[in-house]
Design a protein around this motif. Sequence first.
Motif, PDB file in Angstrom:
ATOM      1  N   ASN A 227      39.590 -31.313 -53.883  1.00 47.14           N
ATOM      2  CA  ASN A 227      40.892 -32.603 -53.715  1.00 47.14           C
ATOM      3  C   ASN A 227      41.611 -32.550 -54.904  1.00 47.14           C
ATOM      4  O   ASN A 227      43.005 -32.624 -55.637  1.00 47.14           O
ATOM      5  N   ASP A 228      41.029 -31.920 -56.612  1.00 48.98           N
ATOM      6  CA  ASP A 228      41.640 -31.516 -57.113  1.00 48.98           C
ATOM      7  C   ASP A 228      42.660 -30.236 -57.294  1.00 48.98           C
ATOM      8  O   ASP A 228      43.074 -29.865 -58.627  1.00 48.98           O
ATOM      9  N   GLU A 331      39.823 -40.346 -51.427  1.00 48.78           N
ATOM     10  CA  GLU A 331      40.593 -39.956 -52.831  1.00 48.78           C
ATOM     11  C   GLU A 331      41.656 -40.787 -52.956  1.00 48.78           C
ATOM     12  O   GLU A 331      42.291 -41.152 -52.375  1.00 48.78           O
ATOM     13  N   SER A 333      44.605 -40.885 -56.505  1.00 52.97           N
ATOM     14  CA  SER A 333      45.278 -40.199 -57.310  1.00 52.97           C
ATOM     15  C   SER A 333      46.425 -41.078 -58.022  1.00 52.97           C
ATOM     16  O   SER A 333      46.890 -41.335 -56.614  1.00 52.97           O
ATOM     17  N   THR A 335      50.152 -39.617 -59.601  1.00 57.09           N
ATOM     18  CA  THR A 335      50.776 -38.610 -60.963  1.00 57.09           C
ATOM     19  C   THR A 335      52.052 -39.618 -61.675  1.00 57.09           C
ATOM     20  O   THR A 335      52.549 -40.024 -61.206  1.00 57.09           O
ATOM     21  N   SER A 346      42.208 -38.724 -60.890  1.00 56.09           N
ATOM     22  CA  SER A 346      42.140 -38.815 -59.662  1.00 56.09           C
ATOM     23  C   SER A 346      40.312 -39.481 -59.700  1.00 56.09           C
ATOM     24  O   SER A 346      39.673 -39.109 -60.434  1.00 56.09           O
ATOM     25  N   ASN A 348      36.950 -39.443 -56.779  1.00 61.29           N
ATOM     26  CA  ASN A 348      36.720 -38.738 -54.988  1.00 61.29           C
ATOM     27  C   ASN A 348      35.502 -39.340 -54.544  1.00 61.29           C
ATOM     28  O   ASN A 348      34.890 -38.764 -55.241  1.00 61.29           O
TER      29      ASN A 348
END
Length: 1001
Positions: A227-228, A331, A333, A335, A346, A348
Motif C-alpha cells: 500500500n505504500d 489502511e 494514510s 498526505t 500511513s 496498515n
Amino acid sequence: MNHSVHVFFSKLFIFSLLIYLPTSTQAAHLDIKKTAVIQKNITGKVTAPDGEELAGVTVTETGSTNGTVTDANGNYRMSVSDAAQSIEFSYLGYSRQVINIDGRQVIDVVLETDNKTLREVVVVGYNTEKKALLTGAIGEVKSSDLKDIPVPGIDGILQGQTAGVQVSQNSGTPGGAMSVRIRGVSSIGGSSQPLYVIDGIPVTTGDFAQIGYEGQGVNALSDLSPNDIESISVLKDAAAAAIYGARASNGVVLITTKRGGNRKSVINFNAYYGVQQAWKTLDMLNAKDWMLYRNDLAGSEVFTPDDINNIKTNTDWQQVIFRTAPMSNYELSSTSGNDKTSVFMSGNLFQQEGILVGTDYQRINGRLNVDHKMSKKMNIGASIGLSRAKTNRVEGDQSLHGPLPNGISTPAIFPVYNADGTYNQEGPYSNAISIANEAINQNFSFRTIANVYADYKILPGLTFSTKWGVDFLNFREHAYESIKTVQGAKFNGLGFETYTNVLNIVSNNFLRYQKTIQKHSMEVMGGYSFEQYENRSSFIRAQDFADPGLQYINSATTIVSASTSGFESGIRSYFGRANYNFDNKYLFTFSGRLDGSSRFGENNRNGFFPAASAAWRIGEESFFKIKAISELKIRASYGLTGNDDIPQFLFAALYGITAYGGQPGVYPSNIPNPDLKWETTAQTNLGVDIGLFDNKIAVTIDLYDKQTKDLLLSRPLPTSSGFSVVTQNVGRVQNRGIELSLTTDNLPGRSLSWNTRLNVSANRNKVLELYNNQPIDDLGRGSNRIEEGQPIGIFYSYEWLGVDPSTGDVVYADKNFDGEITTDDRTKVGNPHPDFIGGITNTFGYKGIDLSVFFQGSYGNDMFNGSRLFLESLQGGDNQLAIVNRRWQKPGDITPIPDATSDPVRAASNKRVSSRFIEDGSYLRLKNLTLGYSFNKELLRNKKISGLRIYFSGQNLLTFTNYSGLDPEVNYRGNENAVIGTDFFTYPQARAYTFGLNLTF
C-alpha cells in the motif's frame, strides 16, 4: 582502476566539448548577423505546475530561428526583433505554449503537462529519467496498476505486470515466499532472485527460517506493505542495471514509496474484507472404492462384502483440512505539505487466514516520509518504515507430517475423532487435524527500514547527494509438538526455538552535474557507497517436556542440539554514469561500477562492471513526418553485471568442530580457493519503442542475449586430498529472449473508456559449459538434471510407454536396446521452463463505474506431479486418486494404471520416477477482476468527503489448465534454481472474493 575511470571521464568531457564548440561558434555568428534587427530584450522564468524550475526549455521567437534555453534555475534571457509578436516555449513532456509579447519585458511561464506524450518520469539507478529519453530496458508498474489487488507482498504484485519478469507463487502459504526471475535463470549455485532497492537503499531479502518447510519458506519481502508503493521500476538490461554492479545479474527492482506534496492535507482510508476457498480438490477414492482396492492389492478378502456394503465412516479429508478463510486489510494514510515541507504517513493492518487449517498471517505496518526544503540550495528528508508480522505455518512439502499430505493420503474409512473426542490415529499417518490443532509452528518478525538524505546545490547544475540507510530484521521461530501428535508423542514433546538478527547499513554519496547548452544536454554523476552486513543466529532443539501445556525450551529436560553462529560481510563501491542528449533525438549513456566484496577471495575481491547504451528518436527527425507515428525510438545496449549472492566464506579455509577420545577438536571442512570470483553476466539488448496515433497505442519490443560465465560450481577432488569437492568458477549459462509490451487507449475521447495493457515474453535457457562436461544429476523428487546444451533443471528419467495389456506392468523405453531397464535408459522427459509467459489487463470506465480484468498465464512448461507418485502408487495403506479404479485387473485391459500388486519388485518398477508423472503445466488464470463505483463528488461535498468508491474484487476466479494437481504454479523447493517445476503435496493458491472501499477526506 581509479586511473582508468579518470581517463574515461576525461575522454567523455573532451568528446562533449568537441561536439559543443562547432555548434556554439555557429550560434555566435548567427547572433552577429542579426544585430541589425534585434531591438528589445525579454527575460523570465519557466516552471512546472508544481513550482519546479525547468532547465533546458527551448524558447524561440515565433517564425524565426532566434532562440535560447533556460538555465539550471529555469531562467532565460533573449533578444527579439522589434516586429516580434510572440515567443514559443517547448519542453519534452509539456505542451508547447505560444505567449504574446504585448510590449512586456518580463514573461514568466508555467508549462502544462502534456498528457499525450511519453512524458512519464521513470525511476532509474540513483536518479529519475523521462521515459522518452530512456536508453535501457526498464519495466514500470505504477500504483494505479496495483490498487485492489489483495496480495500481502511486493513480489506478488509484479506477477504478469511487466514483460520478462516471471513470478511464481511457490505455495499458497500465507506470507510465503515467491520466486521472481528476470530474464531467466542466470546461476546454478548462487541466487537468481533480483536485487530490491527501496527509496535508493538495497534491502535484505531471502528466507531466514531455520526450521525447514521447503516451498513454504518465508521471505523478508513479506514484511513490506504494497500500500505504500508509488511505483516500481524493473531494470532488466545491463545498461539499466550495471550501476548496481556486482548484484545486478538477476535484474534490479527499484521501489519508490509515496511522498507528500505541496497541497492541502488529504486523508485516505482504504479497506477490504473477503473470503478465500480452495479453487480445486483432488478426486480421491471413497471408503467403498478404497476397500475394493485394498482387497485387490492384498489378493485376499481384507474387507468382507458386509464391510463394503455397510460403510460406517466415509470421511472426505479434503473437506476437513480445507476451509473457507477470511482475509482483511485496513489502511489509513495522510498526505500533506506546503512549499517548504511535505509529509506522508500511513498505517496498515493485514490479516489472512489460510485455506489450509493451522495457517494464518498477520502484519502491521507504519510509515513516515518527510521532505523539507531548507533553502534554495538544500533539501533534506527522512523515511522510516516499521512492521511486525506473525505467521502460523504447518509442515507440508517434502514432509509426511503435515495436514495437507496426511489429510489427502488418509483413507476415507478413518474418522477424524474417536467416540471419546480424542484424535483418531489409526490411519497410515498422523491425524491431519491433530497436527493443525496441536502442533505450533510460529514465526515472528520485526522490521525497521529507515533512511535520511540531504541534497545540496553547490553551483548551478552541480548537486551533492548523500543518503544513509539501515535495514534491521529480527526473526524468531517457535515450534512445539505435544504428546497429542504422533511425532510429539515419539519424543515426549518436541520443541524448537530459533533467533536471527540481520542488520544492513548502507551509505550512498554522489555528485551530479547537469548542463544544457542550446540543444546539447549532458549529465555526469559519480559516487561512492558502502554496505556493512551483520547476521547473528541461534538454534535450539529440545525434547522430553515435563507437561504438555509447557511449550518453551526451559520446560524440556533434554537439549538435543544447540548452536549459534554469526558473520559479517561488506561491500564498497565507486560508481559513475554519463548521459549525453542532443536535441532529444540522439541519446547516449555510459555507466560503470567498481565493487569490492568480502565474499570473494583476495585475488579477485574487486570487479568492474561497465555498460553503454544509445538511442535514436527517429520520430523527432524532420525527415520523418508520418502523422500516424507519434514516437519511434530504437535502442541498443551492452554491459556487464555481477552476482555476489552466494554462500559465505566459500573462498576461505574453514574448520569444523568434532570430538575425539572425549576431547574437543577441529578439522578442516573447506578447502580454500583465493581465486574465487564473481559470476559475471554480459548482456546485449536491442529495443524499439513505438507510439501510434498520438501515442494512443504504445509498443515496446526488446531482444536480449545474456551470457553468464564463471558460474560457481563444486568440482570433484581426489579422495587423497581429504575433500570431496572444491568450489570454483567453472560454468557458463545463456538466456536469450524477446519481450513485447503493448498499451492502448481503445476509445479515446469517449464517455466509455477502455484501456489495454499486454505483455508477452519468451526466454530460452541453455547451459553452455560445466566442469569436464559432467552433468549434475538426479536432483529433487522429479529427477531434475543440469547438462550442457540443455536448459537448467530439465526432467531426466525413464520414458513411460504405457501399461502392458497382457501383464499389467508399466513399460519403459529401452534406450540402449540391451533388453534391460537400467539407469542408462534415462533420457530427457520434460522441460520446466515455459515457452511464453504473459499478462493482459483491460480497464473500462463509464461515468462512475470502473471494471478491471487481469489475466496472467504461462505456456509450454512441464510439471512433475510428485503427489501422484504416492497417490497412484497402488501400494501400502495410502488413499489413492479415483483414477486407480481404472487399474489393470485382467489380461486385455487397456488402461494407463498398472496392476495393484504386492510383489515388491513389480511394484517398485511400476512406481519409477518417469515421464508417467510429467504433465503440461501451462495455465491461464483470471488473476484479478475488480468492479467498482465512485460516487459523484458533488453529492459528497456537503459531507466533507472528497471521494468515495466501493468495489468487488475476485482473485483466481478462473483457471484454465490441463494439470491434474492442486495448482500448476507451485514448486515444492521454493526458489532453487535447478529443482523447479515439481509439485509434492504443495499448498495451493486460493480463490478469493473481496469487498472494499476507498474513502478520501
